[in-house]
Design an enzyme around this catalytic site. Structure first.
Site, PDB file in Angstrom:
ATOM      1  N   HIS A  89       0.869  -1.187   0.000  1.00 16.82           N
ATOM      2  CA  HIS A  89       0.000   0.000   0.000  1.00 16.82           C
ATOM      3  C   HIS A  89       0.908   1.239   0.000  1.00 16.82           C
ATOM      4  O   HIS A  89       1.735   1.411   0.895  1.00 16.82           O
ATOM      5  CB  HIS A  89      -0.897  -0.027   1.245  1.00 16.82           C
ATOM      6  CG  HIS A  89      -2.021   0.960   1.181  1.00 16.82           C
ATOM      7  ND1 HIS A  89      -3.271   0.628   0.692  1.00 16.82           N
ATOM      8  CD2 HIS A  89      -2.089   2.259   1.528  1.00 16.82           C
ATOM      9  CE1 HIS A  89      -4.053   1.695   0.747  1.00 16.82           C
ATOM     10  NE2 HIS A  89      -3.374   2.689   1.255  1.00 16.82           N
ATOM     11  N   ALA A  90       0.789   2.072  -1.037  1.00 16.53           N
ATOM     12  CA  ALA A  90       1.701   3.206  -1.205  1.00 16.53           C
ATOM     13  C   ALA A  90       1.697   4.127   0.011  1.00 16.53           C
ATOM     14  O   ALA A  90       0.676   4.293   0.669  1.00 16.53           O
ATOM     15  CB  ALA A  90       1.294   4.003  -2.449  1.00 16.53           C
ATOM     16  N   HIS A 119       0.658  11.712  -6.230  1.00 20.82           N
ATOM     17  CA  HIS A 119      -0.022  11.834  -4.935  1.00 20.82           C
ATOM     18  C   HIS A 119       0.996  11.739  -3.792  1.00 20.82           C
ATOM     19  O   HIS A 119       1.026  12.592  -2.901  1.00 20.82           O
ATOM     20  CB  HIS A 119      -1.098  10.748  -4.782  1.00 20.82           C
ATOM     21  CG  HIS A 119      -1.786  10.792  -3.451  1.00 20.82           C
ATOM     22  ND1 HIS A 119      -3.003  11.419  -3.259  1.00 20.82           N
ATOM     23  CD2 HIS A 119      -1.421  10.320  -2.240  1.00 20.82           C
ATOM     24  CE1 HIS A 119      -3.335  11.336  -1.975  1.00 20.82           C
ATOM     25  NE2 HIS A 119      -2.401  10.658  -1.340  1.00 20.82           N
ATOM     26  N   GLU A 120       1.839  10.719  -3.824  1.00 27.42           N
ATOM     27  CA  GLU A 120       2.812  10.518  -2.738  1.00 27.42           C
ATOM     28  C   GLU A 120       3.843  11.647  -2.709  1.00 27.42           C
ATOM     29  O   GLU A 120       4.220  12.126  -1.634  1.00 27.42           O
ATOM     30  CB  GLU A 120       3.500   9.158  -2.872  1.00 27.42           C
ATOM     31  CG  GLU A 120       2.549   7.955  -2.791  1.00 27.42           C
ATOM     32  CD  GLU A 120       1.667   7.945  -1.555  1.00 27.42           C
ATOM     33  OE1 GLU A 120       2.005   8.613  -0.558  1.00 27.42           O
ATOM     34  OE2 GLU A 120       0.611   7.295  -1.589  1.00 27.42           O
ATOM     35  N   HIS A 123       2.870  14.695  -0.809  1.00 29.59           N
ATOM     36  CA  HIS A 123       3.150  14.656   0.632  1.00 29.59           C
ATOM     37  C   HIS A 123       4.610  15.042   0.901  1.00 29.59           C
ATOM     38  O   HIS A 123       4.905  15.851   1.768  1.00 29.59           O
ATOM     39  CB  HIS A 123       2.907  13.249   1.193  1.00 29.59           C
ATOM     40  CG  HIS A 123       1.471  12.842   1.234  1.00 29.59           C
ATOM     41  ND1 HIS A 123       0.499  13.585   1.862  1.00 29.59           N
ATOM     42  CD2 HIS A 123       0.832  11.738   0.749  1.00 29.59           C
ATOM     43  CE1 HIS A 123      -0.680  12.955   1.762  1.00 29.59           C
ATOM     44  NE2 HIS A 123      -0.502  11.845   1.086  1.00 29.59           N
ATOM     45  N   GLU A 147      -3.689  15.677   1.614  1.00 27.53           N
ATOM     46  CA  GLU A 147      -4.114  14.679   0.627  1.00 27.53           C
ATOM     47  C   GLU A 147      -4.379  15.274  -0.754  1.00 27.53           C
ATOM     48  O   GLU A 147      -4.429  14.537  -1.739  1.00 27.53           O
ATOM     49  CB  GLU A 147      -5.362  13.943   1.121  1.00 27.53           C
ATOM     50  CG  GLU A 147      -5.138  13.096   2.365  1.00 27.53           C
ATOM     51  CD  GLU A 147      -3.945  12.155   2.237  1.00 27.53           C
ATOM     52  OE1 GLU A 147      -3.603  11.764   1.104  1.00 27.53           O
ATOM     53  OE2 GLU A 147      -3.341  11.830   3.268  1.00 27.53           O
ATOM     54  N   HIS A 247      -7.895   1.165   5.280  1.00 29.32           N
ATOM     55  CA  HIS A 247      -7.926   2.242   6.267  1.00 29.32           C
ATOM     56  C   HIS A 247      -8.766   1.918   7.486  1.00 29.32           C
ATOM     57  O   HIS A 247      -8.575   2.489   8.554  1.00 29.32           O
ATOM     58  CB  HIS A 247      -8.391   3.528   5.599  1.00 29.32           C
ATOM     59  CG  HIS A 247      -7.560   3.896   4.414  1.00 29.32           C
ATOM     60  ND1 HIS A 247      -7.610   3.174   3.233  1.00 29.32           N
ATOM     61  CD2 HIS A 247      -6.621   4.849   4.223  1.00 29.32           C
ATOM     62  CE1 HIS A 247      -6.756   3.688   2.366  1.00 29.32           C
ATOM     63  NE2 HIS A 247      -6.145   4.704   2.942  1.00 29.32           N
ATOM     64  N   TYR A 257      -9.728  12.299   2.632  1.00 31.20           N
ATOM     65  CA  TYR A 257      -9.738  12.036   1.193  1.00 31.20           C
ATOM     66  C   TYR A 257     -10.991  12.603   0.529  1.00 31.20           C
ATOM     67  O   TYR A 257     -10.983  12.986  -0.637  1.00 31.20           O
ATOM     68  CB  TYR A 257      -9.624  10.534   0.910  1.00 31.20           C
ATOM     69  CG  TYR A 257      -8.318   9.934   1.377  1.00 31.20           C
ATOM     70  CD1 TYR A 257      -7.117  10.275   0.770  1.00 31.20           C
ATOM     71  CD2 TYR A 257      -8.283   9.028   2.433  1.00 31.20           C
ATOM     72  CE1 TYR A 257      -5.911   9.720   1.198  1.00 31.20           C
ATOM     73  CE2 TYR A 257      -7.084   8.466   2.871  1.00 31.20           C
ATOM     74  CZ  TYR A 257      -5.898   8.822   2.246  1.00 31.20           C
ATOM     75  OH  TYR A 257      -4.714   8.277   2.672  1.00 31.20           O
TER      76      TYR A 257
HETATM   77  C1  D0Z Z   1       2.556   6.650   6.338  1.00 31.50           C
HETATM   78  C2  D0Z Z   1       0.846   9.224   4.853  1.00 31.50           C
HETATM   79  C3  D0Z Z   1       0.748  10.551   4.088  1.00 31.50           C
HETATM   80  C4  D0Z Z   1       1.131  11.753   4.897  1.00 31.50           C
HETATM   81  C5  D0Z Z   1       0.025  12.228   5.765  1.00 31.50           C
HETATM   82  C6  D0Z Z   1       0.404  13.510   6.441  1.00 31.50           C
HETATM   83  C7  D0Z Z   1       0.673   8.084   3.829  1.00 31.50           C
HETATM   84  C8  D0Z Z   1      -0.795   6.447   2.740  1.00 31.50           C
HETATM   85  C9  D0Z Z   1      -1.892   6.769   1.707  1.00 31.50           C
HETATM   86  C10 D0Z Z   1      -1.825   5.801   0.513  1.00 31.50           C
HETATM   87  C11 D0Z Z   1      -2.900   5.895  -0.603  1.00 31.50           C
HETATM   88  C12 D0Z Z   1      -2.669   4.728  -1.579  1.00 31.50           C
HETATM   89  C13 D0Z Z   1      -2.926   5.221  -2.963  1.00 31.50           C
HETATM   90  C14 D0Z Z   1      -2.803   6.731  -2.926  1.00 31.50           C
HETATM   91  C15 D0Z Z   1      -2.762   7.136  -1.475  1.00 31.50           C
HETATM   92  C16 D0Z Z   1      -4.348   5.753  -0.042  1.00 31.50           C
HETATM   93  C17 D0Z Z   1      -6.809   6.200  -0.357  1.00 31.50           C
HETATM   94  C18 D0Z Z   1      -7.671   7.300  -0.992  1.00 31.50           C
HETATM   95  C19 D0Z Z   1      -7.259   7.668  -2.376  1.00 31.50           C
HETATM   96  C20 D0Z Z   1      -6.447   8.770  -2.583  1.00 31.50           C
HETATM   97  C21 D0Z Z   1      -6.045   9.132  -3.869  1.00 31.50           C
HETATM   98  C22 D0Z Z   1      -6.465   8.373  -4.971  1.00 31.50           C
HETATM   99  C23 D0Z Z   1      -7.295   7.279  -4.756  1.00 31.50           C
HETATM  100  C24 D0Z Z   1      -7.683   6.926  -3.466  1.00 31.50           C
HETATM  101  C25 D0Z Z   1      -7.266   4.827  -0.875  1.00 31.50           C
HETATM  102  C26 D0Z Z   1      -1.695   8.212   1.222  1.00 31.50           C
HETATM  103  N1  D0Z Z   1       2.151   9.143   5.470  1.00 31.50           N
HETATM  104  N2  D0Z Z   1      -0.572  13.878   7.423  1.00 31.50           N
HETATM  105  N3  D0Z Z   1      -0.531   7.498   3.697  1.00 31.50           N
HETATM  106  N4  D0Z Z   1      -5.384   6.393  -0.680  1.00 31.50           N
HETATM  107  O1  D0Z Z   1       1.192   8.390   7.640  1.00 31.50           O
HETATM  108  O2  D0Z Z   1       3.580   8.687   7.428  1.00 31.50           O
HETATM  109  O3  D0Z Z   1       1.606   7.696   3.178  1.00 31.50           O
HETATM  110  O4  D0Z Z   1      -4.544   5.027   0.903  1.00 31.50           O
HETATM  111  O5  D0Z Z   1      -6.069   8.726  -6.234  1.00 31.50           O
HETATM  112  O6  D0Z Z   1      -8.375   4.422  -0.516  1.00 31.50           O
HETATM  113  O7  D0Z Z   1      -6.518   4.189  -1.643  1.00 31.50           O
HETATM  114  O8  D0Z Z   1      -2.605   9.031   1.491  1.00 31.50           O
HETATM  115  O9  D0Z Z   1      -0.670   8.516   0.605  1.00 31.50           O
HETATM  116  S1  D0Z Z   1       2.353   8.272   6.816  1.00 31.50           S
HETATM  117 ZN    ZN Z   2      -2.069  10.616   0.649  1.00 32.85          ZN
END
Ligand code: D0Z
Ligand code: ZN
Length: 348
Positions: A89-90, A119-120, A123, A147, A247, A257
């Site tokens: 999971h990214a 997206h990453e 951050h 996000e 999540h 999100y």
């Molecule tokens: C591990 C956080 C980020 C910093 C927060 C600072 C982190 C992981 C999470 C992963 C993803 C996986 C795919 C893209 C993001 C995620 C959700 C919703 C979504 C978002 C965009 C998209 C489609 C779906 C999902 C992230 N750092 N406060 N989090 N996305 O806490 O230190 O890495 O789950 O196009 O359902 O897939 O936000 O990057 S940490």
């Molecule tokens: Zn994110």
């Protein structure tokens, strides 16, 4: 498909029915208008994971950001290791509050993954901009802002931009444009009610409004109400479908999100305006635009030192969350749909 009933969730292709792109072939407004196959172009050009990340970094540096530190390249994980299990999971990491920024992601050469890299990196570049602030302010203006940054950049990864980096086909006309808007809507719009239901369910659980015996039924009740989808097969109190969402299992808050989906269009519009762009939003790309980059960095550099409306204002996007930019972005598609669906009863 029954009239006036929710869509059986398994028809949408995505395991959680959160984005609906897997039904593109069924709902494309102009099905004979072929789109550029970016994934195929990535494969044909032998793009590897590092090159995709470099392209993402390039997007930010042309806006005026500092490049990522050497440790980013040394310590990140970009591909699935062959010799051990990892959580694929990214994610993006601000490891030690000393510019040790990283990404952990199992990258495949697909357009989806190219978008997720943006997206990453959103951050990581937010981390970079607020690194000099006192530690309590080293956060996003709110979690939804964090996000939304990379997704805002990805809105500028237009077909025209992709072509400019060797990943697109020929310029196409209005039909291709409406198709592209449909593609984006199946992702961005379909996600909105999904993004809302996760924490609505969790808040009801935490508030004690839903008892363990009702967990699964309460989940599907929300899915039906907001997403308009129904369970594929009969469910019982012995099932725990929410646990299938990363999540929920990992206790990661989710309403961020939902907010980000709204903010990213608002940010996009503000940055396009900063770039002096006056055309339709779906055609705007801020890549390489220093004026837009300056506005963006002004906002990011505030971290959490100011209330979020101040941060919003710093990028020229007003002081209130506003879904108007999202409506504006999709207006040509909404108009096409209004005509196409004339006389039909839509909804459930
Ligand atoms: C591990 C956080 C980020 C910093 C927060 C600072 C982190 C992981 C999470 C992963 C993803 C996986 C795919 C893209 C993001 C995620 C959700 C919703 C979504 C978002 C965009 C998209 C489609 C779906 C999902 C992230 N750092 N406060 N989090 N996305 O806490 O230190 O890495 O789950 O196009 O359902 O897939 O936000 O990057 S940490
Ligand atoms: Zn994110």
């Amino acid at each position: 498909m029954p009239d006036h009933a929710p869509i059986p969730a398994q028809l949408l292709g995505n395991m959680w029915a959160q984005e609906w792109n897997d039904i593109e072939d069924l709902v494309m407004p102009y099905p004979h208008e072929a789109a550029a196959d970016v994934t195929q172009a990535l494969e044909a050009g032998r793009w590897d994971a590092a090159r995709m990340v470099h392209q993402g970094e390039h997007f930010f540096t042309t806006l005026g950001f500092e490049p990522l530190p050497a440790t980013f390249w040394a310590r990140s994980l970009f591909t699935r290791p062959r010799d051990r299990e990892v959580v694929c999971h990214a994610s993006a990491w601000d490891v030690t509050w000393s510019a040790d920024l990283r990404v952990k992601m199992c990258i495949e050469p697909t357009l989806d993954d190219l978008v997720t890299i943006h997206h990453e990196l959103g951050h990581d570049f937010y981390f970079q901009r607020y690194a000099a602030l006192p530690i309590l302010f080293q956060q996003g203006a709110n979690d939804g802002f964090h996000e939304a940054i990379g997704d805002t950049m990805a809105l500028s990864v237009t077909p025209e931009y992709l072509r400019s980096i060797g990943l697109g086909g020929a310029v196409k006309g209005e039909h291709a444009r409406i198709n592209q808007l449909m593609r984006t809507a199946l992702d961005k719009v379909a996600f909105l009610p999904f993004g809302l239901t996760i924490d609505k369910w969790r808040w009801d659980v935490f508030a004690g409004k839903v008892s363990p015996g009702e967990y699964n039924a309460a989940w599907w009740k929300l899915k039906e109400k907001y997403q308009g989808v129904s369970a594929p097969v009969a469910r019982s109190a012995d099932d725990f479908d929410p646990g299938a969402k990363f999540h929920v299992a990992s206790s990661t808050p989710y309403v961020r999100y939902f907010l980000a989906r709204i903010y990213q269009f608002q940010f996009h519009r503000a940055l396009c305006q900063a770039a002096g762009y006056t055309g339709p939003l779906d055609r705007c790309s801020i890549h390489d635009n220093a004026a837009a980059g300056k506005r963006l960095m002004a906002m990011l550099s505030l971290g959490a030192s100011r209330p979020w409306p101040d941060a919003l204002e710093a990028m020229g996007a007003g002081r209130k969350a506003d879904a108007g930019a999202m409506l504006e972005y999709f207006a040509p598609l909404a108009q096409w749909l209004a005509e196409r669906n004339k006389g039909q009863a839509c909804g459930w």
